[in-house]
Enzyme design. Structure first.
Site, mmCIF file in Angstrom:
data_model
loop_
_atom_site.group_PDB
_atom_site.id
_atom_site.type_symbol
_atom_site.label_atom_id
_atom_site.label_comp_id
_atom_site.label_asym_id
_atom_site.label_seq_id
_atom_site.Cartn_x
_atom_site.Cartn_y
_atom_site.Cartn_z
ATOM 1 N N LYS A 116 0.819 -1.217 0.000
ATOM 2 C CA LYS A 116 0.000 0.000 0.000
ATOM 3 C C LYS A 116 0.853 1.267 0.000
ATOM 4 C CE LYS A 116 -3.620 -2.405 -0.092
ATOM 5 N NZ LYS A 116 -2.838 -3.590 -0.386
ATOM 6 N N GLU A 200 -3.261 7.628 7.894
ATOM 7 C CA GLU A 200 -4.049 8.350 6.898
ATOM 8 C C GLU A 200 -5.078 9.200 7.618
ATOM 9 O OE1 GLU A 200 -4.513 5.295 3.147
ATOM 10 O OE2 GLU A 200 -6.299 5.823 4.261
ATOM 11 N N HIS A 235 -16.031 -5.305 7.587
ATOM 12 C CA HIS A 235 -15.226 -5.324 6.359
ATOM 13 C C HIS A 235 -15.550 -6.480 5.440
ATOM 14 C CE1 HIS A 235 -13.239 -1.955 7.971
ATOM 15 N NE2 HIS A 235 -12.764 -2.620 8.992
ATOM 16 N N ARG A 292 -7.720 -9.376 -8.598
ATOM 17 C CA ARG A 292 -8.367 -10.684 -8.740
ATOM 18 C C ARG A 292 -9.750 -10.495 -9.368
ATOM 19 N NH1 ARG A 292 -9.023 -8.887 -3.352
ATOM 20 N NH2 ARG A 292 -11.208 -8.431 -2.936
HETATM 21 C C1 MV4 Z 1 -10.740 4.116 5.376
HETATM 22 C C2 MV4 Z 1 -11.884 4.601 6.041
HETATM 23 C C3 MV4 Z 1 -11.847 5.885 6.506
HETATM 24 N N1 MV4 Z 1 -10.747 6.629 6.355
HETATM 25 N N2 MV4 Z 1 -9.667 4.903 5.246
HETATM 26 C C4 MV4 Z 1 -12.240 -0.381 4.797
HETATM 27 C C5 MV4 Z 1 -11.817 -1.369 3.762
HETATM 28 C C6 MV4 Z 1 -10.514 -0.909 3.277
HETATM 29 N N3 MV4 Z 1 -10.283 -1.257 1.911
HETATM 30 C C7 MV4 Z 1 -10.534 0.559 3.512
HETATM 31 N N4 MV4 Z 1 -11.574 0.815 4.490
HETATM 32 C C8 MV4 Z 1 -11.739 2.050 5.015
HETATM 33 N N5 MV4 Z 1 -10.677 2.886 4.883
HETATM 34 C C9 MV4 Z 1 -9.682 6.129 5.725
HETATM 35 N N6 MV4 Z 1 -8.603 6.883 5.612
HETATM 36 C C10 MV4 Z 1 -12.967 3.766 6.192
HETATM 37 C C11 MV4 Z 1 -12.901 2.481 5.704
HETATM 38 C C12 MV4 Z 1 -14.055 1.686 5.977
HETATM 39 C C13 MV4 Z 1 -14.868 1.219 4.983
HETATM 40 C C14 MV4 Z 1 -14.596 1.466 3.645
HETATM 41 C C15 MV4 Z 1 -15.397 0.984 2.651
HETATM 42 C C16 MV4 Z 1 -16.510 0.231 3.002
HETATM 43 C C17 MV4 Z 1 -16.802 -0.033 4.310
HETATM 44 C C18 MV4 Z 1 -15.983 0.444 5.307
HETATM 45 C C19 MV4 Z 1 -16.307 0.166 6.624
HETATM 46 C C20 MV4 Z 1 -15.491 0.640 7.595
HETATM 47 C C21 MV4 Z 1 -14.366 1.388 7.280
#
Ligand code: MV4
Length: 499
Positions: A116, A200, A235, A292
């Site tokens: 990442k 972040e 998640h 994928r």
């Molecule tokens: C985040 C976020 C808030 N702020 N990054 C969750 C999955 C992963 N691929 C990234 N995710 C998140 N990253 C920052 N800087 C909130 C999430 C997140 C989330 C994102 C997409 C769908 C559902 C989620 C549920 C909780 C947190």
């Protein structure tokens, strides 16, 4: 052209890949663990080889064994599905060395998108919007503190080798930071074998919007529009749809172009997904590339008419993309509900066991991607996904209506599933209104279990009793392999007279 494909996976995705191969007249080899002897993918493939004991490391993650089976059976390509070895750059590199076609991205691109922090650096140079935050891993505690101050609280700790939400935590104030970093590093070390974490800016109530892309080996890249996957539980996505209610055509176009750029600068090939977070002000940020075929790929197939698995195989065979960006259109609306063997009344506890009876949903605009059948014993060892119901209609409201019907027609007896919970999500006024932020489940569904508790599903018990005798004769046939298709192979176990 590829001559024979080994499918290094199980369950509904292995079945999905085998179906694509059958349509393309490419013979298939299934591999399976001893817990999966009677699995659907084993019955459907042209050949099936047992590769070991149930624990994934001894079977579906056993690289040496899978490569050996490919050689032994004369398979010249391997489709990894999702999960297991799908995004393992060592596995992709090993296939390359052994002269086997890995149906997925090249190992170099896979390595880059799996890191990442490295990919944040690459994306910044290319002016791709990313979430404000650190560009280095392995910082000292002092540097984490300074970074958090300059980013501004709340911040999010993420694992550099992570993805899909594993090892993430939110930090609201400086006094939580040190402990959070230490815990995050420990977690990252044990989950990914790499303790690197970074910070972040925390984005509140984001939406998750991802773009499907296809890239051939000659630098041609197209996108197949977006999927919105905001409805998740810990998640784990449970509902996905396309188009997203949250973006208009102008933003769609912009994000699609950015997605293609991400793929080009990563030197990425085959199918992939570019994930974005969308904030309340409709600002979007690149998050990661999922290297994928994804669980939710069918909704894209239904609105674009493109078979993504067949495209993967064609690209891996060295064909040029025939699809032109201008020709790819979104038509209508599609929704996917994931059916898990989990008990929604008991904190989604996984529920393995024998399926006593199953009636599949069907009808116009209903697709059922399924890895199970009546009589199948769901093993405890793997991801509890059983199947996916995908509906298509001209409008979102009609696709939602078809989903409600499909879920109410869907019967699985013998184990607990998420079907009833998903029906409630589909029927919820907030879902109907398109309010699908990532906190949907906490906000709207947290009392669901309480409401349902104590209700006796008498009908289910009666049905179970009624079908249990029928079960004796409808048990699936043992694995029979013949070159020519024969109706006798499809009738199941039967006998003349008696039981
Ligand atoms: C985040 C976020 C808030 N702020 N990054 C969750 C999955 C992963 N691929 C990234 N995710 C998140 N990253 C920052 N800087 C909130 C999430 C997140 C989330 C994102 C997409 C769908 C559902 C989620 C549920 C909780 C947190």
């Amino acid at each position: 052209m590829i001559k024979k494909i080994l499918i290094a996976n199980r369950g509904e995705i292995a079945v999905r890949v085998i179906n694509a191969c059958r349509e393309m007249s490419v013979p298939t080899v299934a591999v399976y663990s001893t817990a999966d002897r009677k699995s659907l993918h084993v019955q459907m493939a042209d050949e099936a080889i047992c590769i070991g004991d149930p624990p994934p490391l001894e079977s579906y993650l056993n690289i040496d064994k899978i490569i050996a089976v490919a050689k032994q059976t004369g398979a010249d390509a391997i489709h990894p599905g999702y999960g297991f070895l799908a995004e393992n750059s060592d596995f992709s590199a090993r296939c390359e060395r052994e002269g086997l076609v890995f149906i997925g991205p090249n190992s170099k691109a896979l390595r880059l998108v799996g890191d990442k922090v490295a990919s944040r650096e690459t994306m910044t140079k290319a002016k791709i919007p990313i979430i404000p935050g650190m560009m280095t891993k392995r910082a000292e505690m002092k540097e984490f503190k300074e970074a958090a101050e300059s980013i501004g609280y709340p911040v999010m700790i993420k694992a550099s080798a992570g993805g899909g939400g594993k090892g993430m935590r939110i930090i609201y104030s400086p006094k939580e930071l040190e402990k959070g970093i230490e815990a995050g590093m420990r977690e990252a070390k044990s989950a990914f074998g790499d303790e690197s974490v970074y910070l972040e800016k925390y984005i509140e109530e984001p939406r998750h919007v991802e773009f499907q892309v296809l890239a051939d080996n000659f630098g041609n890249v197209v996108h197949l529009f977006e999927r919105e996957c905001s409805i998740q539980r810990r998640h784990q996505k449970i509902v996905e749809e396309t188009p997203s209610c949250a973006i208009d055509d102008e933003l769609r176009k912009k994000m699609g172009e950015v997605a293609k750029k991400v793929i080009k600068i990563s030197g990425y090939n085959n199918a992939g997904t570019v994930e974005f977070l969308l904030d309340k002000n409709k600002k979007f940020y690149f998050l990661e590339v999922n290297a994928r075929i994804q669980v939710e790929h069918p909704i894209t197939e239904l609105v674009t008419g493109v078979d993504l698995v067949k495209q993967q195989i064609k690209i891996a065979s060295g064909e040029k993309l025939k699809l032109k960006q201008e020709e790819i259109k979104q038509r209508g609306h599609a929704i996917e509900c994931r059916i898990y063997a989990e008990d929604p009344e008991n904190n989604f506890f996984p529920c393995a066991g024998k399926i006593l009876f199953m009636k599949e949903p069907a009808g116009p605009g209903v697709r059922h991607d399924c890895g199970i059948y009546s009589g199948f014993d769901v093993p405890v060892y793997y991801d509890p996904i059983l199947s996916k119901v995908i509906t298509w209609a001209e409008t979102r409201e009609d696709a939602r209506g078809r989903m409600i019907m499909a879920l109410s027609d869907y019967i699985i007896l013998g184990i607990k599933t998420t079907i009833g919970f998903l029906s409630s999500v589909m029927g919820h006024p907030e879902f109907a209104a398109g309010n699908t932020q990532t906190n949907f489940i906490e906000k709207n569904m947290s009392d669901w279990g309480d409401k349902k508790k104590g209700r006796k599903f008498l009908n289910e018990a009666l049905l179970a009793a009624a079908v249990s005798s029928q079960m004796k004769t409808s048990e699936k046939r043992a694995v029979v392999k013949e070159k020519a298709p024969s109706p006798w192979l499809t009738v199941g176990k039967w006998s003349i007279g008696g039981n």
